[in-house]
Design a protein around this motif. Structure first.
Motif, short mmCIF file in Angstrom:
data_model
loop_
_atom_site.label_atom_id
_atom_site.label_comp_id
_atom_site.label_asym_id
_atom_site.label_seq_id
_atom_site.Cartn_x
_atom_site.Cartn_y
_atom_site.Cartn_z
N LYS A 106 0.84 -1.19 0.00
CA LYS A 106 0.00 0.00 0.00
C LYS A 106 0.88 1.25 0.00
O LYS A 106 2.10 1.18 0.06
CB LYS A 106 -0.91 0.00 1.23
CG LYS A 106 -1.85 -1.21 1.30
CD LYS A 106 -2.95 -0.99 2.31
CE LYS A 106 -2.42 -0.82 3.72
NZ LYS A 106 -3.51 -0.65 4.71
N LEU A 107 0.22 2.40 -0.08
CA LEU A 107 0.96 3.65 -0.03
C LEU A 107 1.77 3.73 1.26
O LEU A 107 1.28 3.37 2.33
CB LEU A 107 0.01 4.84 -0.14
CG LEU A 107 -0.83 4.92 -1.44
CD1 LEU A 107 -1.68 6.18 -1.44
CD2 LEU A 107 0.07 4.86 -2.68
N TRP A 108 3.02 4.19 1.13
CA TRP A 108 3.99 4.37 2.20
C TRP A 108 4.66 3.07 2.66
O TRP A 108 5.44 3.08 3.61
CB TRP A 108 3.38 5.11 3.41
CG TRP A 108 2.68 6.36 3.00
CD1 TRP A 108 1.35 6.63 3.09
CD2 TRP A 108 3.29 7.51 2.40
NE1 TRP A 108 1.05 7.87 2.58
CE2 TRP A 108 2.24 8.44 2.14
CE3 TRP A 108 4.58 7.86 2.04
CZ2 TRP A 108 2.46 9.68 1.56
CZ3 TRP A 108 4.80 9.10 1.45
CH2 TRP A 108 3.75 9.99 1.22
N ALA A 109 4.37 1.96 1.99
CA ALA A 109 5.11 0.72 2.26
C ALA A 109 6.50 0.82 1.62
O ALA A 109 6.71 1.57 0.65
CB ALA A 109 4.36 -0.48 1.71
N SER A 110 7.47 0.08 2.13
CA SER A 110 8.82 0.04 1.57
C SER A 110 9.06 -1.31 0.91
O SER A 110 8.81 -2.36 1.53
CB SER A 110 9.87 0.26 2.67
OG SER A 110 9.76 1.55 3.22
N VAL A 111 9.52 -1.29 -0.33
CA VAL A 111 9.78 -2.53 -1.06
C VAL A 111 11.18 -2.46 -1.68
O VAL A 111 11.77 -1.40 -1.84
CB VAL A 111 8.73 -2.76 -2.18
CG1 VAL A 111 7.34 -2.92 -1.60
CG2 VAL A 111 8.77 -1.62 -3.19
N LEU A 112 11.70 -3.63 -2.02
CA LEU A 112 13.02 -3.73 -2.66
C LEU A 112 12.83 -3.69 -4.16
O LEU A 112 12.57 -4.70 -4.80
CB LEU A 112 13.71 -5.03 -2.22
CG LEU A 112 13.94 -5.17 -0.73
CD1 LEU A 112 14.44 -6.58 -0.39
CD2 LEU A 112 14.94 -4.13 -0.24
N TRP A 113 12.94 -2.51 -4.73
CA TRP A 113 12.74 -2.34 -6.17
C TRP A 113 13.92 -2.93 -6.93
O TRP A 113 15.06 -2.88 -6.49
CB TRP A 113 12.58 -0.86 -6.48
CG TRP A 113 12.10 -0.59 -7.88
CD1 TRP A 113 12.86 -0.20 -8.94
CD2 TRP A 113 10.77 -0.71 -8.35
NE1 TRP A 113 12.08 -0.06 -10.05
CE2 TRP A 113 10.78 -0.37 -9.72
CE3 TRP A 113 9.56 -1.08 -7.76
CZ2 TRP A 113 9.65 -0.38 -10.50
CZ3 TRP A 113 8.43 -1.09 -8.54
CH2 TRP A 113 8.47 -0.75 -9.89
N HIS A 114 13.66 -3.49 -8.09
CA HIS A 114 14.69 -4.14 -8.90
C HIS A 114 15.82 -3.17 -9.23
O HIS A 114 15.59 -2.07 -9.73
CB HIS A 114 14.09 -4.67 -10.20
CG HIS A 114 13.03 -5.72 -9.97
ND1 HIS A 114 13.34 -6.98 -9.54
CD2 HIS A 114 11.67 -5.68 -10.08
CE1 HIS A 114 12.23 -7.70 -9.42
NE2 HIS A 114 11.20 -6.92 -9.73
N ALA A 131 6.18 -9.05 -6.22
CA ALA A 131 6.85 -10.34 -6.42
C ALA A 131 7.52 -10.72 -5.10
O ALA A 131 7.71 -9.89 -4.21
CB ALA A 131 7.89 -10.23 -7.53
N SER A 132 7.89 -11.98 -4.97
CA SER A 132 8.42 -12.46 -3.69
C SER A 132 9.74 -11.78 -3.33
O SER A 132 9.99 -11.47 -2.16
CB SER A 132 8.62 -13.98 -3.74
OG SER A 132 9.49 -14.35 -4.80
N ASP A 133 10.59 -11.52 -4.33
CA ASP A 133 11.89 -10.92 -4.01
C ASP A 133 11.77 -9.44 -3.64
O ASP A 133 12.70 -8.87 -3.06
CB ASP A 133 12.86 -11.09 -5.18
CG ASP A 133 12.37 -10.45 -6.46
OD1 ASP A 133 11.16 -10.19 -6.57
OD2 ASP A 133 13.20 -10.21 -7.36
N GLU A 134 10.65 -8.81 -3.94
CA GLU A 134 10.48 -7.40 -3.62
C GLU A 134 10.10 -7.18 -2.16
O GLU A 134 10.21 -6.06 -1.64
CB GLU A 134 9.42 -6.78 -4.52
CG GLU A 134 9.86 -6.71 -5.98
CD GLU A 134 8.74 -6.28 -6.90
OE1 GLU A 134 9.03 -5.64 -7.93
OE2 GLU A 134 7.56 -6.60 -6.61
N ILE A 135 9.67 -8.24 -1.48
CA ILE A 135 9.30 -8.10 -0.07
C ILE A 135 10.08 -9.10 0.80
O ILE A 135 9.66 -9.42 1.92
CB ILE A 135 7.78 -8.29 0.13
CG1 ILE A 135 7.29 -9.62 -0.47
CG2 ILE A 135 7.02 -7.12 -0.48
CD1 ILE A 135 5.83 -9.89 -0.21
#
Length: 791
Positions: free
Chosen positions: A94-102, A126-130
């Motif tokens: 959701k908005l303001w969440a942090s993810v590992l962008w490629h 995707a699984s690697d993004e979280i």
């Protein structure tokens, strides 16, 4: 070392929050570098369902999805993944969440955006993004994490859905290197049970395998491998690993590979004892423990082939290497899904040999890291028993076939006298006998006849002071009332060595020298450049790199390396150093450390040999040595110029040599400069300095000087003539040699000219020319009578 708070809580249910536990660990045991709360990584990442998928009007590869956020509400997300389906359950940031962008190193924060002019209010992940790639590996780069197999309410946080609500404490290993028992869960659980006064829930079991058939094992090096255990088991298989073992492995970022493999890792991480399992059907003949042969190789579990050396300890059978002892196992005898019969091994291996093998082979494993801490001999049998119990619970039909325990010299029991008065006096506190014994009981120490019997896992407890430290540590160092120490505040007597170090630095820095602090280590390549080897240097058993393999026995090699590094930046280079050197004393087991003083001057053209003699003379005068003699040196370093070297005699003792380096060796350091050296034994020099200074009246009358040159045979030492001149009359205060002239012509065959500057001065009057010429005539008469003639 990473420890799961959830796993600690399983055995100590009354533990407070992870942050409080971490604080107590810091205060009483070791530094906690970080406490990572897993759920924080999943904030605003939730479980949602896709309710609608439309095409993107401005991009064929994109889709516009509507997702159910619960309570009848939907939100729009633009997505380009290939496996999107209606009704699919997904993880949404959701908005303001942090993810590992490629391709990004840092997490990216989700914000409302427009993708090709269509608004998007989050991201389907995707699984690697979280951070779930190890649990849910993707089949391709364009697949989202499909959570359709999970039954959960829309809006459920992914951390709750996946059980990712643990806290991982990262403990600094350096502060517990003396505690091999602490490199495990059971060690930390034991410590926390003491700190939080909760009964230790785990006990050490000791199974009896003595009734089993003897397993044939040959230990060729029992004096080095002091214990080796092996247990053969059948009717086992590499089944799914129980969750409690998986959770322990997960905290160390290890994935499950089946019970037969996971249990050995579990032994390492939970119990602190490395273990290994071989497929018994792949072992050819008897097991042997020996040193490798230089030609032997092994294909290891990491799919790399290692070429072994004769100092590497290996486990072998009659035809091949099974493992590099507690560094890494061999692939050929590895456990697989078809394994039904195994050989478990548990052993003790020496820390120094394993560390050197790991470094030489460029292998670093967790088991090697633990063995480097010198684990106790008795741990092997306890952990063998515990792993056996795990397998017995999983395989009720399991059969014990054979057993071996090569353990000729048992671990000695340690008992330390208990003296509460000594403890209180040492740590300046007032603990009662009852209070102290209660702490020792929690720690596993048993009082017998006023001696505390130390448990086998505490190799760090050997003296009364260790007991005092344990009391202070458990009670808390912050609970000890600070007091001002009672010390003698009188003047501290400075040793001559200390004064020499200070005076050396003051003198040479005032002369424009750089004060050097070089490494205390040398290597074969460096000393070879000076024409000698490291044979007489103290060798290191566990050196950090090839450049730091030996302790220096002279300051010169590293000073020469400094010349090579810095000379291009200076027209004239002056360096000095006063530090310790290391030498063998009589035999190669006794090592002595002594202070040495050395300096160098490097010049492009100027002859430096005489310049450095003058510097030596000036320096020695500052420390109370005003009369020195330069004599021919018989013991010459390999790199000295044979015609420009002299030993220094002061007060009847040889304090070292002054010389110029031979151009052949200076060229090895990429310089063509003339380089003069001086090195002396600083402690010998200190012993004859400072304590012989005498008062001399300073004259109020002007000094005078004149020059005389004498032609003498080359065999005549200049110091002999200088001493002759000095004794002629008390008015002669100083004699300096300032020039030497030699010629290869027949006229000067075997002759040379020595030029002296002679200083005269009176305490009573100014000296007139009559007195001056009288002295000149007396000097000429005295010198020409014996040594030569006036030039």
């Amino acid at each position: 070392m990473k420890i799961s708070y959830k796993n600690l809580k399983r055995y100590l249910p009354s533990l407070p929050d992870a942050e409080i536990v971490a604080k107590e660990i810091v205060l009483h045991l070791a530094e906690v570098e970080d406490v990572h709360c897993e759920s924080k990584s999943f904030e605003n990442i939730v479980f949602w369902k896709i309710t609608k998928i439309d095409t993107h009007e401005n991009a064929d590869s994109l889709r516009v999805c509507m997702v159910d956020v619960g309570e009848g509400e939907e939100t729009q997300i633009v997505c380009g993944w290939s496996n999107l389906e209606m009704g699919q359950s997904v993880a949404v940031a959701k908005l303001w969440a942090s993810v590992l962008w490629h391709g990004e190193w840092e997490p990216v924060v989700m914000k409302k955006t427009a993708i090709r002019w269509v608004e998007s209010f989050g991201m389907i992940c995707a699984s690697d993004e979280i951070g779930l790639a190890s649990t849910f590996p993707s089949k391709s780069e364009k697949e989202i994490l499909d959570l359709s197999g999970f039954d959960a309410k829309a809006g459920t946080n992914i951390a709750d859905l996946m059980g990712k609500n643990d806290s991982i404490m990262e403990i600094d290993n350096k502060s517990i290197n003396h505690r091999p028992d602490m490199f495990s869960y059971i060690g930390l659980i034991r410590e926390l049970s003491v700190l939080f006064a909760e009964k230790m829930p785990l006990e050490y079991k000791l199974a009896d395998f003595s009734n089993l058939k003897k397993l044939e094992v040959k230990n060729h090096i029992p004096e080095i491998v002091k214990r080796y255990m092996a247990l053969e088991l059948s009717w086992v298989s590499n089944i799914e690993t129980p969750d409690y073992i998986k959770e322990v492995l997960s905290s160390f970022e290890k994935t499950s590979k089946g019970l037969l493999i996971d249990m050995t890792n579990y032994s390492l991480y939970f119990y602190g004892q490395p273990m290994h399992a071989f497929d018994a059907d792949k072992i050819d003949g008897n097991i042997e423990i020996r040193f490798a042969k230089t030609w032997e190789k092994i294909l290891a579990l990491d799919d790399k082939e290692y070429e072994l050396g004769e100092n590497d300890i290996v486990i072998a059978d009659s035809s091949k290497i099974l493992a590099i002892a507690w560094i890494i196992g061999g692939k050929e005898t590895a456990v697989s899904n078809s394994t039904t019969r195994i050989v478990l091994e548990s052993a003790y291996f020496p820390q120094d040999i394993l560390r050197k093998s790991g470094r030489n082979l460029w292998v670093r494993t967790d088991s090697l890291n633990v063995f480097e801490k010198d684990i106790p001999l008795e741990m092997a049998s306890r952990w063998m028993s515990l792993v056996h119990d795990i397998l017995k619970n999983s395989f009720p039909e399991m059969k014990e076939i054979a057993f071996a325990d090569i353990y000729p010299n048992k671990q000695k029991e340690v008992s330390i006298g208990f003296d509460i008065n000594y403890i209180n006096k040492l740590i300046w506190a007032e603990y009662s006998r009852t209070e102290a014994l209660e702490i020792f009981d929690w720690l596993g120490l048993v009082l017998e006849w006023e001696k505390l019997k130390v448990p086998f896992w505490r190799k760090d407890l050997n003296y009364k002071a260790d007991l005092a430290e344990e009391i202070a540590r458990i009670k808390g160092y912050d609970s000890i009332t600070p007091t001002i120490p009672k010390v003698n505040l009188g003047a501290v007597a400075q040793t001559n060595t200390y004064k020499l170090k200070q005076d050396s630095r003051n003198f040479f820095t005032s002369k424009g020298f750089f004060d050097m602090y070089t490494y205390s280590f040398v290597n074969e390549k460096l000393v070879n450049k000076l024409g000698y080897t490291t044979e007489k240097c103290v060798s290191l058993k566990n050196y950090l790199s090839e450049e730091l393999s030996h302790m220096r026995n002279s300051l010169i090699p590293n000073l020469m390396a400094a010349v090579e590094e810095n000379y291009r930046d200076f027209d004239n280079l002056n360096l000095f150093e006063i530090e310790k050197i290391f030498n063998y004393w009589k035999i190669k087991t006794d090592i002595i450390e002594t202070y040495s003083l050395a300096w160098i001057i490097a010049r492009d053209e100027k002859v430096v040999y005489y310049e450095i003699q003058n510097i030596v003379s000036d320096f020695l005068k500052t420390i109370g040595i005003d009369k020195i003699v330069f004599e021919e040196a018989s013991n010459k370093p390999s790199y000295a110029h044979s015609g420009r070297i002299a030993k220094i005699i002061a007060r009847g003792r040889e304090i070292w040599i002054v010389w110029e380096i031979h151009p052949q060796y200076s060229a090895n350091f990429s310089t063509s400069s003339r380089i003069g050296f001086f090195e002396l034994d600083a402690e010998v020099l200190a012993s004859i300095s400072y304590n012989t200074l005498k008062y001399k009246e300073i004259s109020n009358f002007q000094a005078n000087n004149f020059d005389l040159s004498f032609v003498v045979e080359k065999s005549v030492k200049w110091s002999t003539i200088s001493n002759t001149i000095s004794k002629i009359n008390p008015l002669i205060k100083k004699v300096e040699l300032f020039d030497i002239y030699e010629d290869e012509t027949k006229l000067w065959a075997n002759l040379r000219s020595l030029s002296f500057k002679i200083f005269i001065q009176s305490l009573e009057s100014t000296l007139d020319d009559g007195i001056k010429w009288t002295l000149i005539n007396d000097i000429i008469a005295a010198v020409t009578k014996v040594w030569g003639k006036l030039r």
